[in-house]
Structure formats: structure tokens, C-alpha cells
Design an enzyme around this catalytic site. Sequence first.
Site, mmCIF file in Angstrom:
data_model
loop_
_atom_site.group_PDB
_atom_site.id
_atom_site.type_symbol
_atom_site.label_atom_id
_atom_site.label_comp_id
_atom_site.label_asym_id
_atom_site.label_seq_id
_atom_site.Cartn_x
_atom_site.Cartn_y
_atom_site.Cartn_z
ATOM 1 N N SER A 203 0.845 -1.190 0.000
ATOM 2 C CA SER A 203 0.000 0.000 0.000
ATOM 3 C C SER A 203 0.883 1.244 0.000
ATOM 4 O O SER A 203 1.996 1.237 0.527
ATOM 5 C CB SER A 203 -0.896 0.008 1.250
ATOM 6 O OG SER A 203 -1.482 1.274 1.461
ATOM 7 N N LYS B 14 -0.181 -3.616 5.071
ATOM 8 C CA LYS B 14 -1.057 -4.301 4.128
ATOM 9 C C LYS B 14 -0.291 -5.142 3.118
ATOM 10 O O LYS B 14 0.788 -4.790 2.671
ATOM 11 C CB LYS B 14 -1.933 -3.292 3.379
ATOM 12 C CG LYS B 14 -2.937 -2.573 4.259
ATOM 13 C CD LYS B 14 -3.973 -1.836 3.434
ATOM 14 C CE LYS B 14 -4.947 -2.809 2.809
ATOM 15 N NZ LYS B 14 -5.997 -2.103 2.036
ATOM 16 N N ASN C 165 -2.026 -6.590 -0.077
ATOM 17 C CA ASN C 165 -3.273 -6.730 -0.818
ATOM 18 C C ASN C 165 -3.218 -7.905 -1.799
ATOM 19 O O ASN C 165 -2.183 -8.149 -2.427
ATOM 20 C CB ASN C 165 -3.569 -5.447 -1.589
ATOM 21 C CG ASN C 165 -3.812 -4.266 -0.677
ATOM 22 O OD1 ASN C 165 -4.499 -4.385 0.333
ATOM 23 N ND2 ASN C 165 -3.234 -3.128 -1.019
ATOM 24 N N ARG D 102 -21.723 -5.562 -46.831
ATOM 25 C CA ARG D 102 -20.585 -5.134 -46.024
ATOM 26 C C ARG D 102 -21.112 -4.098 -45.038
ATOM 27 O O ARG D 102 -21.813 -3.164 -45.438
ATOM 28 C CB ARG D 102 -19.492 -4.511 -46.909
ATOM 29 C CG ARG D 102 -18.874 -5.452 -47.948
ATOM 30 C CD ARG D 102 -17.650 -6.173 -47.395
ATOM 31 N NE ARG D 102 -16.699 -5.238 -46.837
ATOM 32 C CZ ARG D 102 -15.876 -4.461 -47.563
ATOM 33 N NH1 ARG D 102 -15.900 -4.517 -48.890
ATOM 34 N NH2 ARG D 102 -15.043 -3.638 -46.974
#
Length: 517
Positions: free
Chosen positions: A270, A276, A278, A310
Site C-alpha cells: 500500500s 497491508k 493486498n 458489407r
Amino acid sequence: MSALLRPGAHRAAGVADDTAVVAALLSVEAAWARALVAAGTATDTEAARVAEAAATLAPDLTALAADAEAAGNPVVPLVKQLRAAAGDASGAVHRGLTSQDVLDTALMLLARDAVARLRADLVATGDRLAALARTHRDDVAVARTLTQWAVPTTFGLRAAQWLAGVADAVTRLDALRFPVQYGGAAGTRALVTHLAGPGAAAAPGAFADALGLAPAGLPWHTRRTPVTAIGDALATATDALGVLAADVLLLGRPETAEVRETGAPGRGGSSTMPHKKNPVLSVLVHAAAQQAPGLAAQLHRSAAGAVDERPDGAWHAEWPALARLLELAVTAGGQAAELVAGLHVDTATMARRAEYAAPDLLAERGVSRERGGSAEQGGPAERGVSREPGGPAEPGGSAERGGSHEPDSSAEPDSLAEQGGPAERGLSHEPDARASHEPDSPAPDSAAEPGGSAELGGPAEPDGPAEPDGPAEPDGPAEPDTPTAPHTPATPDIRAYLGEAGALVDAAVAAWEAQRD
């Protein structure tokens, strides 16, 4: 789109970037020159000269992109450069084709190669999931339906379900066909037929063989099934990987802590919270699964608008959607393979939670809960115990302020006993929570004493008698006709109610092994 806004885009390098698109377009033009030889309208020398020019041409991509606006596609300015490079063989460049033939076929080349890369990662993911399913075949866990505890299951069966999703995705990829596009100006193949007569019939097969693609059959200028089939198969793959990632995200929350994503050092950090780590691979795979269905839907929207012989704009809207979907799926495939390769499974936490939740998990089979179920019996919700017996949502809350984490802790980082938050100790964040405890719940002050079941998110004896000096419920003691049974380990009963979980795991693994081989 900037790679900075597509984390992991390097995993899809060469899938559908400008360099890859130009290379595919030039390969198509060289292959068509060889097809004209088969039809009798070009010589081997001319085809070799075109192939050499295509191999050495290095257009300025920025200029080519700008020139593409004048024609509405990049084929027209690229063919102009290729003809100049081919010299005397320029008559064999692009003759009998239209720009849609070239671009559609080039996209089939890119899709074929991207699908092969994705399939390889899915096989690696499936192999790892099969190993997890075998290893954890009999490891008990809590099944959840509509977010709530349901019945006992095993982590092996959960992994087998992930595996079955991956197997379905591989099946869809294997069923894909990548045909060349050849119709000429309006799907009639008029020019080559006019020039070669009966020999024109050899051109489509020679074209496909030169590129390793499927024969064209009918032109598909406005019948976009090959494109939508690719989109659907890619979305099926990202669906399967998305379920896997979403489950890992839910089961890896600190308050659940049944699995944990691991990975390269430094991953998951973080910018402001040093504690942290994650689960970034799961997050990115989950994000890919949110985007892919919309891209596949765009392909169907374009297919539905492919009018006349087309299309006027619907075809053009396909290109960025297909290119992005190819890149997204390949990226997610690589991330998912790495995710499952490093997935940590905490079977002890699963078992403790299942044991604690046993009264709820076994309710389906008719276990008696007099007078209305667990709440009447002093169940987890009534006793003030967290229904997810893990640690607090922010176990490291002091880290952002510079608070010290004990680096020498001997516990596993995801150990529920080390979470240390109020939910783990059985304490309520509400200041008046003491008054809300039932008489059969231990006083909050004693809940964190050594030996307490901190890792379960509740007191050591959730059904035990209250301490003599515990606070009384404001509305009086519990009714005398709602006795609470002491909490005892229920693992044997849980294992007896796993149904066919083990056999289902075996079948899923066997099916994968047969498919893989």
C-alpha cells in the site's frame, strides 16, 4: 489505451497491439499471393517477391494510424506501401480481396494465437486446482449460500468447482474455428473467378492452408458468428477465473482468513499503510471478469447491425472490442495461473469455524432446535458472537499511524489468534455492549483470558454458563425453557453430513485429467 491503466498488460504483449496487427495484415497479404498462384493468376516468382516485401516492410505505425482515417481502416494505406515495396510483383498484391477480407483474416490469426496462450494458462491453472482438490478432498469447511452459513462442505469440493469452470472454458476454446475471410468486394468472389475461371476454386483452400486457418466456406462479411463465438469463449474463461478470484477475495479477508494469496516479494503493498499485503492478482482477475462480458456483448451488438453485404460501422466497432477482450483474457489467464500456484490454504481455520458452526451446518438434516432454531438455543447471533469467527476487519489499524507491528511474532500472519481486535476477543465496539450479553455469555472482561478461543471470534465456551459477576441482561435472565447446551466439538457429525463431496471431487479431477490428456 495506456498500459498504465491496464495493470498486467505486459502479460499480453504481442496479442493485439499495433505491431502485432500490422504483422498479421502483412502475413495475410503474403498468403493471398500464394493463393493466387494456386488459382493460376500469379507466378511463384511474384508470390515470393510479395512475401519478401511483406517480411521486410516496416511502416511507421503513427503515420499508418493517421492514414487509416482517410480509408476507415488500416488495410488501404498498408496495401499501398506493400505494392510499392513489391515492385514488379505489385499486381499480385491484394488482387481479388477487399479490405475486410484482409482485416478479418488478420484478426483470426491474432485470436488463434491469443487463444493458444490463454489455453496454456488455463491448463496450468486447472492442474493446480486439481492438485488442490485432491489434497483437500476431505478437509471440512463451511459452505455459504446467500452469504450465510449453510451446510458442511470441503475445500476440496470448492476447488473442484473452480476446476470444473476452468474445464468448461477449455472446452469452449477447443471448439473454436478460425476461418479465413474471402469474399471479394461484396461477397461474390467475382474478380478472381473472372481472372482464373475454374482455377479460382483452388484459391480459398490454398489461402487457408498458407495461414493455418480454417477454410472460408461462405464469406462471413455480415455473418459474424466466428467473431461472436470467440468473444463468448473468452468471456466464459474470464467468468470461470472471476469466480475463483472472487472466492479468494472473500475467503482471504482477515475476518475469514481461510485462504491467502501469496506471490512475489513486494507485491500487494500500500502507498500509505505499511501493514497491508493486498491480494492484487485476485483483484485484477476479478476486474477482468467484470469487463469481459461487456466487450463480448459489444461483439453481439455489432453482429446484429452488420447490414447489406458489407457493414457500415458495425464492423468497425468490433475491432477495439475484440482486441481488448483478447488482451484482457490472456492477461487474466496468466494472473490466475500465478494466483493458484501460490494459494495458501488454512485448513485449521476452516475446521475450527466448521466445528463452531456445527449446530447451524447440521440444521438441514433435522437436528432438533426447540422453539425456533439457534437464536432460541443461544446460538452464535444471540450470544453476541461474531458469525464469522475471525479477527477484526482492520487487524493492523495502528500501522498507518506508524504504530509498531511485532516483527518477531511467531504466529502465522493470517492466524486468527494473532488478529488481536475487539471482534476476536468477543468484545463489541458498542460502548453499552456489556448490557446486551445474554446471561449465558461470559463477561467481556474475561473473554480475552489465556486459553480463550480467540481465533473463533468468540469466547472460549460460547455456550458455557456466565461468570457469577457477569452483567445481567437489562430485560432479565433468559427464559427457563430455553436451555443452552454446552459447546462440544462437532467434527464427527459434520463429516457424516458431507454427502457425496468426496466422490464429486474424484469425478471432477478424473474428468479434468481425461480432458487434459
